[in-house]
Scaffold this motif. Sequence first.
Motif, PDB file in Angstrom:
ATOM      1  N   ASP A  48       0.828  -1.208   0.000  1.00 35.57           N
ATOM      2  CA  ASP A  48       0.000   0.000   0.000  1.00 35.57           C
ATOM      3  C   ASP A  48       0.863   1.258   0.000  1.00 35.57           C
ATOM      4  O   ASP A  48       1.519   1.585   0.986  1.00 35.57           O
ATOM      5  N   PHE A  49       0.864   1.964  -1.115  1.00 38.32           N
ATOM      6  CA  PHE A  49       1.544   3.260  -1.225  1.00 38.32           C
ATOM      7  C   PHE A  49       0.531   4.359  -1.543  1.00 38.32           C
ATOM      8  O   PHE A  49       0.863   5.326  -2.220  1.00 38.32           O
ATOM      9  N   SER A  50      -0.698   4.204  -1.100  1.00 38.03           N
ATOM     10  CA  SER A  50      -1.724   5.184  -1.454  1.00 38.03           C
ATOM     11  C   SER A  50      -1.857   6.235  -0.353  1.00 38.03           C
ATOM     12  O   SER A  50      -0.928   7.006  -0.130  1.00 38.03           O
ATOM     13  N   SER A  51      -2.978   6.276   0.360  1.00 40.90           N
ATOM     14  CA  SER A  51      -3.177   7.317   1.379  1.00 40.90           C
ATOM     15  C   SER A  51      -3.729   6.681   2.657  1.00 40.90           C
ATOM     16  O   SER A  51      -4.091   5.502   2.689  1.00 40.90           O
ATOM     17  N   THR A  52      -3.765   7.493   3.697  1.00 40.92           N
ATOM     18  CA  THR A  52      -4.121   7.014   5.041  1.00 40.92           C
ATOM     19  C   THR A  52      -5.411   6.197   5.060  1.00 40.92           C
ATOM     20  O   THR A  52      -5.506   5.175   5.749  1.00 40.92           O
ATOM     21  N   ASP A  53      -6.411   6.641   4.294  1.00 43.70           N
ATOM     22  CA  ASP A  53      -7.736   6.021   4.377  1.00 43.70           C
ATOM     23  C   ASP A  53      -7.821   4.607   3.804  1.00 43.70           C
ATOM     24  O   ASP A  53      -8.678   3.818   4.208  1.00 43.70           O
ATOM     25  N   SER A  54      -6.970   4.287   2.850  1.00 46.53           N
ATOM     26  CA  SER A  54      -7.161   3.062   2.068  1.00 46.53           C
ATOM     27  C   SER A  54      -7.266   1.811   2.922  1.00 46.53           C
ATOM     28  O   SER A  54      -7.978   0.871   2.572  1.00 46.53           O
ATOM     29  N   ILE A  55      -6.560   1.770   4.033  1.00 46.48           N
ATOM     30  CA  ILE A  55      -6.559   0.563   4.862  1.00 46.48           C
ATOM     31  C   ILE A  55      -7.984   0.166   5.260  1.00 46.48           C
ATOM     32  O   ILE A  55      -8.292  -1.021   5.419  1.00 46.48           O
ATOM     33  N   PHE A  56      -8.872   1.173   5.379  1.00 45.46           N
ATOM     34  CA  PHE A  56     -10.275   0.867   5.713  1.00 45.46           C
ATOM     35  C   PHE A  56     -10.992   0.206   4.531  1.00 45.46           C
ATOM     36  O   PHE A  56     -11.956  -0.513   4.704  1.00 45.46           O
ATOM     37  N   VAL A  57     -10.467   0.480   3.316  1.00 42.64           N
ATOM     38  CA  VAL A  57     -11.123  -0.029   2.112  1.00 42.64           C
ATOM     39  C   VAL A  57     -10.754  -1.494   1.848  1.00 42.64           C
ATOM     40  O   VAL A  57     -11.600  -2.292   1.463  1.00 42.64           O
ATOM     41  N   TYR A  58      -9.471  -1.836   2.078  1.00 39.77           N
ATOM     42  CA  TYR A  58      -9.042  -3.183   1.690  1.00 39.77           C
ATOM     43  C   TYR A  58      -8.634  -4.075   2.874  1.00 39.77           C
ATOM     44  O   TYR A  58      -8.472  -5.285   2.727  1.00 39.77           O
ATOM     45  N   GLY A  59      -8.408  -3.471   4.041  1.00 36.33           N
ATOM     46  CA  GLY A  59      -7.805  -4.195   5.162  1.00 36.33           C
ATOM     47  C   GLY A  59      -8.535  -5.490   5.518  1.00 36.33           C
ATOM     48  O   GLY A  59      -7.932  -6.576   5.562  1.00 36.33           O
ATOM     49  N   LYS A  60      -9.826  -5.370   5.772  1.00 38.55           N
ATOM     50  CA  LYS A  60     -10.611  -6.519   6.234  1.00 38.55           C
ATOM     51  C   LYS A  60     -10.614  -7.651   5.198  1.00 38.55           C
ATOM     52  O   LYS A  60     -10.414  -8.813   5.534  1.00 38.55           O
ATOM     53  N   MET A  61     -10.853  -7.286   3.930  1.00 38.44           N
ATOM     54  CA  MET A  61     -10.913  -8.297   2.874  1.00 38.44           C
ATOM     55  C   MET A  61      -9.561  -9.018   2.744  1.00 38.44           C
ATOM     56  O   MET A  61      -9.526 -10.228   2.493  1.00 38.44           O
ATOM     57  N   ALA A  62      -8.474  -8.277   2.902  1.00 40.23           N
ATOM     58  CA  ALA A  62      -7.152  -8.897   2.818  1.00 40.23           C
ATOM     59  C   ALA A  62      -6.935  -9.843   3.999  1.00 40.23           C
ATOM     60  O   ALA A  62      -6.486 -10.988   3.818  1.00 40.23           O
ATOM     61  N   ALA A  63      -7.274  -9.373   5.181  1.00 34.84           N
ATOM     62  CA  ALA A  63      -7.041 -10.187   6.384  1.00 34.84           C
ATOM     63  C   ALA A  63      -7.844 -11.481   6.326  1.00 34.84           C
ATOM     64  O   ALA A  63      -7.337 -12.566   6.659  1.00 34.84           O
ATOM     65  N   GLU A  64      -9.091 -11.384   5.888  1.00 30.17           N
ATOM     66  CA  GLU A  64      -9.943 -12.589   5.794  1.00 30.17           C
ATOM     67  C   GLU A  64      -9.300 -13.640   4.904  1.00 30.17           C
ATOM     68  O   GLU A  64      -9.404 -14.835   5.154  1.00 30.17           O
ATOM     69  N   ARG A  65      -8.633 -13.176   3.853  1.00 33.03           N
ATOM     70  CA  ARG A  65      -8.022 -14.111   2.904  1.00 33.03           C
ATOM     71  C   ARG A  65      -6.564 -14.428   3.258  1.00 33.03           C
ATOM     72  O   ARG A  65      -5.829 -14.988   2.448  1.00 33.03           O
ATOM     73  N   LYS A  66      -6.132 -13.996   4.458  1.00 39.52           N
ATOM     74  CA  LYS A  66      -4.747 -14.258   4.919  1.00 39.52           C
ATOM     75  C   LYS A  66      -3.701 -13.652   3.979  1.00 39.52           C
ATOM     76  O   LYS A  66      -2.592 -14.197   3.838  1.00 39.52           O
ATOM     77  N   VAL A  67      -4.053 -12.582   3.309  1.00 36.83           N
ATOM     78  CA  VAL A  67      -3.094 -11.879   2.460  1.00 36.83           C
ATOM     79  C   VAL A  67      -2.213 -10.998   3.343  1.00 36.83           C
ATOM     80  O   VAL A  67      -2.727 -10.281   4.209  1.00 36.83           O
ATOM     81  N   THR A  68      -0.899 -11.092   3.166  1.00 39.02           N
ATOM     82  CA  THR A  68       0.023 -10.232   3.913  1.00 39.02           C
ATOM     83  C   THR A  68      -0.162  -8.780   3.501  1.00 39.02           C
ATOM     84  O   THR A  68      -0.288  -8.485   2.305  1.00 39.02           O
ATOM     85  N   ILE A  69      -0.204  -7.876   4.492  1.00 36.75           N
ATOM     86  CA  ILE A  69      -0.372  -6.443   4.205  1.00 36.75           C
ATOM     87  C   ILE A  69       0.941  -5.728   4.501  1.00 36.75           C
ATOM     88  O   ILE A  69       1.480  -5.846   5.603  1.00 36.75           O
ATOM     89  N   ILE A  70       1.447  -4.998   3.497  1.00 36.06           N
ATOM     90  CA  ILE A  70       2.653  -4.178   3.675  1.00 36.06           C
ATOM     91  C   ILE A  70       2.269  -2.739   3.405  1.00 36.06           C
ATOM     92  O   ILE A  70       1.982  -2.374   2.269  1.00 36.06           O
ATOM     93  N   SER A  71       2.255  -1.933   4.442  1.00 33.60           N
ATOM     94  CA  SER A  71       1.843  -0.540   4.273  1.00 33.60           C
ATOM     95  C   SER A  71       3.024   0.399   4.433  1.00 33.60           C
ATOM     96  O   SER A  71       3.787   0.305   5.397  1.00 33.60           O
ATOM     97  N   ALA A  72       3.168   1.325   3.481  1.00 42.82           N
ATOM     98  CA  ALA A  72       4.233   2.322   3.533  1.00 42.82           C
ATOM     99  C   ALA A  72       3.653   3.720   3.726  1.00 42.82           C
ATOM    100  O   ALA A  72       4.264   4.705   3.346  1.00 42.82           O
TER     101      ALA A  72
END
Lengths: 252, 252, 252, 252
Positions: free
Chosen positions: C78-102
């Motif tokens: 994630d190299f976008s903006s502060t808000d994005s984590i609310f948009v994709y975070g849950k869906m990624a976590a449910e699928r056990k996708v690793t999240i790397i936020s910068a």
Amino acid sequence: MKIGLIGFGKAGKAVANVILQNTDFSLEWVLKNSPMPTIFSAAEFLGVNSEDQGLIYSLENITVDELLDMHPVDVIIDFSSTDSIFVYGKMAAERKVTIISAISHYGDVEKELLRELSEETTVFWSPNITLGVNYLMFASGLLKNIVPDVDIEVIEEHFKAKEGVSGTALKIAEKLDLEKENINSVRAGGIVGKHEVVFGFPYQTVRLVHESISREAFGNGALFAARELADKPKGLYNFEDILRPYFELKEG
Amino acid sequence: MKIGLIGFGKAGKAVANVILQNTDFSLEWVLKNSPMPTIFSAAEFLGVNSEDQGLIYSLENITVDELLDMHPVDVIIDFSSTDSIFVYGKMAAERKVTIISAISHYGDVEKELLRELSEETTVFWSPNITLGVNYLMFASGLLKNIVPDVDIEVIEEHFKAKEGVSGTALKIAEKLDLEKENINSVRAGGIVGKHEVVFGFPYQTVRLVHESISREAFGNGALFAARELADKPKGLYNFEDILRPYFELKEG
Amino acid sequence: MKIGLIGFGKAGKAVANVILQNTDFSLEWVLKNSPMPTIFSAAEFLGVNSEDQGLIYSLENITVDELLDMHPVDVIIDFSSTDSIFVYGKMAAERKVTIISAISHYGDVEKELLRELSEETTVFWSPNITLGVNYLMFASGLLKNIVPDVDIEVIEEHFKAKEGVSGTALKIAEKLDLEKENINSVRAGGIVGKHEVVFGFPYQTVRLVHESISREAFGNGALFAARELADKPKGLYNFEDILRPYFELKEG
Amino acid sequence: MKIGLIGFGKAGKAVANVILQNTDFSLEWVLKNSPMPTIFSAAEFLGVNSEDQGLIYSLENITVDELLDMHPVDVIIDFSSTDSIFVYGKMAAERKVTIISAISHYGDVEKELLRELSEETTVFWSPNITLGVNYLMFASGLLKNIVPDVDIEVIEEHFKAKEGVSGTALKIAEKLDLEKENINSVRAGGIVGKHEVVFGFPYQTVRLVHESISREAFGNGALFAARELADKPKGLYNFEDILRPYFELKEG
């Protein structure tokens, strides 16, 4: 060339050290403000092997007139304090002795005296008498002259205990029309002294850096001035005046 | 000022980029050696917002004579290859168009041609056309001139893949009478380009450092030359020729 | 390793560029906030030769759930903006996708969300994701740990237009318990970014210096993190967590 | 802590200077190889104001056994020459005196002796005993450990008269698996000593730099070692052994 040295503090000792080791110059005497119990030779005092007389006198033992008559010199180098020029200036000028002053701060009265003395002899004043720092200022001025709107910042680094912005950095800033906020002062450990002028262009950066190793650099600067002034007519000179001919020479 | 650009490789593109963004200059056209399927505008190709025409032509589509007649220019800037001067030189000189060449290596034949062309128009050649590197060479030469016996070493740093000693470092060494062993070449990662000249004095060190950020620096150098040459009579010039007046100016 | 990239601004493009050129990683897609008229491939858009799919989607065309189902990935960067984590975070976590936020600045709400997500998947956050800057901070902390009373100053240099003290410099200062006045900010020309930590000892100086060449360094940092996290259990990690094992390895 | 110093050359004098000025340590004596006409105190000889005894003995006046009995010490610091360890090693080990040796070059015989002595007392050997250089090596090794394929070059600068590649640079190169051609040796003027390790990444550069100001740094390094070894069991130690615990401490 026969040299008399005024001042024997930390800088004065380092300068004496350089003169004693340079065979083109002879250190005839050193004149101190504070009294000394016995008269030493500077070479002995500093543990340097040299044939120069270099006796250390105090104003308690001798007058300037006596000193200049007993031990005539070609050049007086002054690393003492602001006042000294009033003590020896006139006597030196009368005898056509070149005056090289490395005093950091002269007020208007002292500057006026220098001007008067320069009507009778060759007078040189540089508050920072190292070749490196003066070259740095000169060369920086040239780049600013070529690209007046370039971004310039100064980084100066010194030992932790040094208070205030370095005088040399202030001079550089003055010469380059910088604000005081363009000077960045780093204070850490035992750094002897570093001045860096950063020129920021859109697609490239130029840096001019001067690093001091020891105070002996003052001695080399003073002797460089002495050599350059040897064939100059009477008048008032600064370091830029003796560097400029080298810049012109290049054109040929 | 109307500019025509010869060459559209990595350097040529960067130079076009700079000209397009500078409102004092107008990029009239770009001439490529290799053919292009369609005629693009340089601004469109580079994604720059500019009103300049700047159409990219290939020698397959047009002759130099046609190009210079259809789209007359004040200055031709050449970032292509050694041979090109034979293709456009004569036509440019006949029309009194100023020639600015940034070609790295010219042999004796090309140098002789430049000399001939300079009898009809203003011709400028600099193998490294950035202001920073040329200032570095000039200012280094001055310090060497002041203290001929100072120790000098050059440190140049470039990206890992760069082969051989940098041409700029070799030029600096030539100008300062250094041996090749006084050049230290560091090759690591993606360093764009850094040249440092170290002057070692007994008690102080002076460093002149040039760091490249991107190839666009060539563009600024070429436009600096174009501006400086605008009022110069016909003749052959190099970068030192256009820097020198600034050094003299300081004397006043 | 299959990567999905959130954000396609200056940093995002540079990161995409690095992933596309690295054969160990495949850029599956890029998700932008702003709408795009047509769906491009990132490789095509950036002019990179790559076999990766890397289609650029906008949230106007597709939902995160659809995207993750159609084009499953191992890691989201994630190299976008502060808000994005609310948009994709849950869906990624449910699928056990690793999240790397910068993302540079997260508030308390975002940090709390990261913590929650880290109970389901591997979550990594680094406001400055380059290896170099993180090493600089780590290694500086070690020296301060060895000699707690050493004098430390930070010099940071950036392009003229950069406002305020660099966030990285503030982080370094925080880690080393420095005052804000120990940070020296130089703003000049087009300097990409330089951070120098000066350790001043009485008789020696140590300097740790990081120089940025281009934003692509973010891409390498993100891929370094992706590789290091591959075998890590779920949990919340920062850059220091993935560097520390290397420091321990040395003991053997 | 009571210190006995072996060696009174340039480095030895600088080390004595540091010990005399540090109130946590007392300089009990100095042992010279060369004879002295009269027995001086080191404080007097160096012009330092200190209450330490610090008499300077020569092996002509006294045996090591007599010296250790008359003036017992906790630590012997050796800045003399390769042979001395044979003169004092056994006597020191018998009395459980910690041995700190800063000798540059030991052969296999001396190394074997150190190992034997370390079965009876705490023995420490570091060919370059400054904290800064040892930190540089340690921290460089860590970065190489993290990114084994990074490009590394070493730049070392010293005064003109220094012959050959610096021993410290060779050690750094050995530790980092570099070729000798990756060491760049600059010799100019009076540069005291500078070592720079350049790590070149594709899009960023990291530099670790150590600058020596004066030989007194050896003294601080020796006292740092003395303090660290105070609570260590008998055995053979090097500088890395006393730095490593600080790196582990960070993990907590």
